[in-house]
Design a protein around this motif. Sequence first.
Motif, short mmCIF file in Angstrom:
data_model
loop_
_atom_site.label_atom_id
_atom_site.label_comp_id
_atom_site.label_asym_id
_atom_site.label_seq_id
_atom_site.Cartn_x
_atom_site.Cartn_y
_atom_site.Cartn_z
N LEU B 29 1.82 -0.05 23.82
CA LEU B 29 1.78 -1.09 23.13
C LEU B 29 0.68 -1.35 21.89
O LEU B 29 0.77 -1.74 20.92
CB LEU B 29 1.73 -2.28 23.88
N LEU B 30 -0.30 -0.86 22.11
CA LEU B 30 -1.68 -0.69 21.51
C LEU B 30 -1.37 -0.03 20.20
O LEU B 30 -1.49 -0.76 19.17
CB LEU B 30 -2.94 -0.13 22.35
N ALA B 31 -0.91 1.26 20.32
CA ALA B 31 -0.72 2.00 19.10
C ALA B 31 0.54 1.47 18.15
O ALA B 31 0.25 1.26 17.16
CB ALA B 31 -0.30 3.44 19.47
N VAL B 32 1.55 1.03 19.00
CA VAL B 32 2.75 0.42 18.36
C VAL B 32 2.21 -0.88 17.59
O VAL B 32 2.72 -1.12 16.53
CB VAL B 32 3.89 0.05 19.38
N GLY B 33 1.31 -1.61 18.20
CA GLY B 33 1.09 -3.08 17.45
C GLY B 33 0.26 -2.80 16.26
O GLY B 33 0.26 -3.28 15.21
N PHE B 34 -0.74 -1.70 16.18
CA PHE B 34 -1.40 -1.38 15.31
C PHE B 34 -0.56 -0.88 14.15
O PHE B 34 -0.74 -1.39 12.91
CB PHE B 34 -2.43 -0.28 15.84
N TYR B 35 0.11 -0.03 14.62
CA TYR B 35 1.20 0.60 13.56
C TYR B 35 1.96 -0.62 12.77
O TYR B 35 2.01 -0.57 11.53
CB TYR B 35 2.18 1.55 14.37
N ILE B 36 2.47 -1.39 13.55
CA ILE B 36 3.60 -2.36 12.84
C ILE B 36 2.55 -3.34 12.15
O ILE B 36 2.99 -3.83 11.06
CB ILE B 36 4.40 -3.05 13.87
N THR B 37 1.25 -3.80 12.58
CA THR B 37 0.56 -4.47 11.78
C THR B 37 0.42 -3.92 10.58
O THR B 37 0.29 -4.58 9.35
CB THR B 37 -0.82 -5.07 12.59
N LEU B 38 -0.19 -2.65 10.39
CA LEU B 38 -0.57 -2.05 9.37
C LEU B 38 0.53 -1.89 8.49
O LEU B 38 0.35 -2.16 7.00
CB LEU B 38 -0.96 -0.71 9.82
N MET B 39 1.87 -1.70 8.77
CA MET B 39 2.88 -1.78 7.91
C MET B 39 3.04 -2.97 7.31
O MET B 39 3.61 -3.12 6.34
CB MET B 39 4.12 -1.11 8.56
N ALA B 40 2.97 -4.30 8.02
CA ALA B 40 3.28 -5.31 7.62
C ALA B 40 2.29 -5.72 6.59
O ALA B 40 2.71 -6.50 5.67
CB ALA B 40 3.09 -6.26 8.71
N MET B 41 0.96 -5.14 6.53
CA MET B 41 0.24 -5.65 5.47
C MET B 41 0.39 -4.87 4.01
O MET B 41 -0.46 -5.23 3.05
CB MET B 41 -1.26 -5.18 5.97
N ILE B 42 1.30 -3.70 4.16
CA ILE B 42 1.49 -3.16 2.79
C ILE B 42 2.11 -4.08 1.68
O ILE B 42 1.71 -4.05 0.72
CB ILE B 42 2.16 -1.70 3.29
N PRO B 43 3.14 -4.57 2.04
CA PRO B 43 3.97 -5.37 1.22
C PRO B 43 2.87 -6.54 0.83
O PRO B 43 2.90 -7.07 -0.48
CB PRO B 43 5.03 -6.25 1.71
N LEU B 44 2.04 -7.05 1.50
CA LEU B 44 1.09 -8.24 1.24
C LEU B 44 0.01 -7.54 0.21
O LEU B 44 -0.41 -8.33 -0.53
CB LEU B 44 0.29 -8.53 2.54
N SER B 45 -0.27 -6.34 0.34
CA SER B 45 -1.47 -5.68 -0.31
C SER B 45 -0.84 -5.17 -1.86
O SER B 45 -1.43 -5.25 -2.92
CB SER B 45 -2.27 -4.62 0.33
N VAL B 46 0.29 -4.45 -1.99
CA VAL B 46 0.96 -3.92 -3.25
C VAL B 46 1.82 -4.85 -3.83
O VAL B 46 2.42 -4.60 -4.69
CB VAL B 46 1.35 -2.45 -2.90
N GLY B 47 2.34 -6.06 -2.99
CA GLY B 47 3.20 -7.05 -3.76
C GLY B 47 4.50 -6.74 -3.25
O GLY B 47 5.03 -5.54 -2.76
N PRO B 48 5.46 -7.62 -3.43
CA PRO B 48 6.82 -7.67 -2.81
C PRO B 48 8.05 -6.90 -3.67
O PRO B 48 9.11 -6.70 -3.36
CB PRO B 48 7.22 -8.87 -2.49
N ASP B 49 7.51 -6.19 -4.64
CA ASP B 49 8.34 -5.60 -5.78
C ASP B 49 9.29 -4.31 -5.08
O ASP B 49 8.54 -3.48 -4.56
CB ASP B 49 7.79 -5.19 -6.81
N THR B 50 10.42 -4.63 -4.79
CA THR B 50 11.33 -3.75 -3.91
C THR B 50 11.33 -2.36 -4.56
O THR B 50 11.33 -1.23 -3.72
CB THR B 50 12.73 -4.20 -3.81
N ALA B 51 11.29 -2.12 -5.91
CA ALA B 51 11.12 -0.99 -6.37
C ALA B 51 9.87 -0.12 -6.01
O ALA B 51 10.00 1.17 -5.58
CB ALA B 51 11.42 -0.73 -8.03
#
Lengths: 208, 227
Positions: B29-51
């Motif tokens: 769970l620890l690694a999975v939680g870290f992985y998913i949280t990291l991924m969730a931060m990407i749209p927040l940092s680069v913006g939601p532009d789908t392309a």
Amino acid sequence: MPVSLTVTDLSLRKGYNLLISKLNVSISSGEAVSLTGENGVGKTTLLRTLAGFQTPESGAICATENDVQIESDIWWSQHVHFLGHHDALSPARTVAQELEFQASYLGGDVTKVAPLKLQTLMDLETRYLSAGQKRRLSCARLLMARRVLWLLDEPMAPLDVAHRELLAGLMQAHLAQGGMIIAAVHDALPFATRGLRLERPAREVAGV
Amino acid sequence: MTAPSLLSASVALLKRDLGMTLTRGGGPLLAVGFYITLMAMIPLSVGPDTATLSRIAPGVTWLCLALSSLLSLERLFERDYDDAVFDLLRLGPLPLELVALLKCLAQWVGTGLILSILTPLVMIILGAAPALALIGLVAALLGSLSFALIGGIGASLALGARKGGVLMALLVLPFYVPPVIFGAGLMQAAQISASPLQALAFLSAYALFALALAPIAMGAALRSALN
């Protein structure tokens, strides 16, 4: 089948300290050696070297069966038990799990541990055991897989009187079956053993 | 005195380690939680532009996979080292190299495998084409296996150093670069419908290289740390 272990001119070093210089000792089936000496003189280091965990500075350790030398890999993986002052138990696993794992890893029979009276502890995680109970549990591997040489580091220390007697009985039974025991002890074992007292090597020998 | 069988000893060790990987300290769970949280931060940092997102999704996923694989490495050998379980393991029938390899594999099944299964899902959430899911899964499996094995070398080298976690990350990360390059390259090739075979071959070669080298390196490092 008489087995014997011969240590010739063994010198051990820990860091820069020469702990043991030119030790010669030999032990054969049915014999027990009590290793004594002040703290830090190298009892544990000697036992760990005999178990193959450390390479000696110089000298040789040679095991023979019917005067035929046993290859060192086979010697250590099939003929030696080592019980250190840490009990080699994982705190989050239950007694039953540990016993089952050790039996299948070492190729032993878990039913042979009955004399240690561990039945009431089976469902407990090992972190809840007292020091004496842990020691009893780690003695289980001596019984489940028969191996000729037992290297014991302070085996009696955490045990109560009744269990000291029990362990002494098991050790005597092991000797009677042709086993060998080398035990580091501070209090003498309650049966006849050969004494081996380790002394610090003189400074000129140590080359300081 | 019967010789203990190599196979039954290996199975016993694998079972024990897998059980411990899955249950102790939160397990995967620890690694999975870290992985998913990291991924969730990407749209927040680069913006939601789908392309943009769909273009960078495969590459970024690989980076996150590499970082998440680092997380539980520190405990790979440390628990058994602290509990002196190695004293028992070394007097068993398995050579230390095999003990280390089995521990790595158990760790991989407990974390890397689960992260790999999540990878195609995460890629698609970030906007990669669903057609990439299968090739993404295969690549992630190979990659996480390399990460686990190379990580095992780092863990065995850092064993005995107090708080060796950062040291280990520093040792290991440079060797995570090739799978990241090949893995991300593979995904880019698949994205533009070029043949991903070349990158896949390199990725497999690296995993096999790690599989061959890691046991020898871990055995030597463990021997010197345990003495």
